[in-house]
Enzyme design. Structure first.
Site, mmCIF file in Angstrom:
data_model
loop_
_atom_site.group_PDB
_atom_site.id
_atom_site.type_symbol
_atom_site.label_atom_id
_atom_site.label_comp_id
_atom_site.label_asym_id
_atom_site.label_seq_id
_atom_site.Cartn_x
_atom_site.Cartn_y
_atom_site.Cartn_z
ATOM 1 N N GLN A 1 0.863 -1.183 0.000
ATOM 2 C CA GLN A 1 0.000 0.000 0.000
ATOM 3 C C GLN A 1 0.901 1.235 0.000
ATOM 4 O O GLN A 1 1.452 1.604 1.038
ATOM 5 C CB GLN A 1 -0.915 -0.024 1.217
ATOM 6 C CG GLN A 1 -1.680 -1.334 1.392
ATOM 7 C CD GLN A 1 -2.752 -1.542 0.342
ATOM 8 O OE1 GLN A 1 -3.732 -0.804 0.268
ATOM 9 N NE2 GLN A 1 -2.574 -2.557 -0.500
ATOM 10 N N ALA B 1 -11.697 2.009 4.801
ATOM 11 C CA ALA B 1 -10.713 1.184 4.098
ATOM 12 C C ALA B 1 -9.961 1.993 3.043
ATOM 13 O O ALA B 1 -10.247 3.174 2.794
ATOM 14 C CB ALA B 1 -11.402 -0.021 3.459
ATOM 15 N N HIS B 2 -9.016 1.321 2.375
ATOM 16 C CA HIS B 2 -8.136 2.000 1.421
ATOM 17 C C HIS B 2 -8.902 2.538 0.213
ATOM 18 O O HIS B 2 -9.857 1.959 -0.272
ATOM 19 C CB HIS B 2 -7.001 1.087 0.973
ATOM 20 C CG HIS B 2 -7.443 -0.216 0.364
ATOM 21 N ND1 HIS B 2 -6.548 -1.198 0.041
ATOM 22 C CD2 HIS B 2 -8.654 -0.701 0.030
ATOM 23 C CE1 HIS B 2 -7.183 -2.230 -0.476
ATOM 24 N NE2 HIS B 2 -8.470 -1.957 -0.490
ATOM 25 N N ASN B 3 -8.452 3.699 -0.237
ATOM 26 C CA ASN B 3 -8.965 4.368 -1.434
ATOM 27 C C ASN B 3 -10.414 4.832 -1.321
ATOM 28 O O ASN B 3 -11.037 5.205 -2.316
ATOM 29 C CB ASN B 3 -8.803 3.481 -2.677
ATOM 30 C CG ASN B 3 -7.356 3.307 -3.076
ATOM 31 O OD1 ASN B 3 -6.722 2.323 -2.707
ATOM 32 N ND2 ASN B 3 -6.820 4.273 -3.815
#
Length: 342
Positions: free
Chosen positions: A200, A241-243
């Protein structure tokens, strides 16, 4: 410190109905107020308390019409709740200690930019290349990773962890235990079913005037950024969460979970324990009731609830039907019995 009804009314743009010299020095709930305290009436179900409250001053709506005598001085405003918020902000600012300087022991990298107006508490860690704005407060045992930027007047409470290269705006509040920029949950299985980490390499960007609750976690992006836009308010124990991207002035209650790459609009409201699937879009102004599960995109202005989430009116009808299922089954069994007998 005491303030009179007249002084308070001038500050919040209200109108005094009663004794303008009535003075208060504290706040209280309307049902628990004592002389010398200020309270408010915003929810109609609490109206009966206004006739028995011991508060010296009560904030009420402009159109409030008492049905019997009220002993307290009233201050009439357009919105009692928002007016109370302004007064609480004023009181909080006055009561908050004015912290500056560096407590020992703490670690501040040689090339970190830490203005004299900042506060760095004991056992805090400020990494290489960090840039703090004016009046930033880093409370004890917080970790500010390499390359992090934090804007003016932001407060980082004890035990917050901000990973490398993340960006925090001005006038933000990060409560204890918040983790900003941990790795997003990305793993890819190979032919043998063994999972391998997907690195990441993105960041988290938090714009101005955002508040992050205790133990809330916001993951860094796989690439690019996870974005929390201006004015967002996140309660405790939320997972982003991511993005993920969250639009400006959206608010979320505790235990909301948002899966990766979801785009959430502006001015949305999420109740507690809402679960959001990944890779979907939620339009501006959407309202989602508590404990709902949302598996697909929804248009702007949606009001939904349930799992899977559906329009609130439809959900209310479904709940009513479910309450009557026992009686309905009994009636069906009775009809089947009668048909069999005939």
């Amino acid at each position: 410190m005491q303030f009179t009804a007249q002084q308070i009314a001038q500050y919040i743009g209200g109108r005094v109905d009663g004794n303008p010299s009535a003075a208060v020095s504290t706040f209280a709930k309307i049902e628990e107020a004592t002389p010398g305290s200020l309270t408010f009436l915003a929810n109609p179900k609490y109206t009966h308390y206004i006739y028995e409250t011991q508060a010296s001053i009560v904030l009420v709506a402009d159109n409030f019409e008492p049905e019997q005598s009220v002993s307290a001085t009233l201050i009439r405003v357009a919105d009692p709740y928002s007016s109370l918020a302004r007064l609480l902000e004023l009181a909080s600012t006055a009561m908050r200690p004015s912290l500056q300087g560096k407590e020992e022991p703490c670690h501040i990298a040689e090339d970190a930019v830490v203005p004299e107006s900042c506060y760095v508490g004991a056992f805090a860690y400020i990494g290489r290349g960090v840039k703090l704005g004016e009046n930033v407060k880093i409370y004890p045992q917080s970790y500010i990773g390499d390359g992090v930027e934090i804007g003016d007047d932001t407060t980082v409470y004890p035990g917050v962890k901000i990973y490398h290269n993340c960006r925090i705006g001005c006038r933000c509040v990060l409560h204890s235990g918040a983790v900003i920029g941990a790795d997003g949950f990305g793993f890819a299985p190979d032919a043998d079913g063994v999972y391998h980490k997907i690195e990441q390499i993105g960041i988290v960007e938090i714009e101005d005037d955002v508040e992050i609750g205790a133990n809330t976690t916001i993951d860094r992006s796989t690439m690019g950024r996870t974005l929390i836009s201006r004015g967002v308010k996140l309660d405790n124990l939320i997972q982003v969460a991511h993005n993920v991207e969250i639009g400006h002035d959206t608010v979320m209650a505790s235990q909301v979970g948002i899966a990766g790459s979801t785009k959430i609009g502006s001015n949305c409201m999420f109740g507690g324990q809402v679960g959001i699937s990944g890779h979907i879009t939620i339009g501006d102004g959407t309202q989602i009731g508590a404990q709902s599960g949302l598996p697909k995109s929804v248009a702007a202005g949606s009001r939904i609830m349930g799992s899977p989430a559906m329009p609130m009116g439809e959900y209310a009808r479904l709940c009513a039907y479910q309450k009557n299922l026992g009686e309905l089954f009994a009636r069906v069994r009775d009809l089947e019995k009668k048909l069999t007998e005939n």
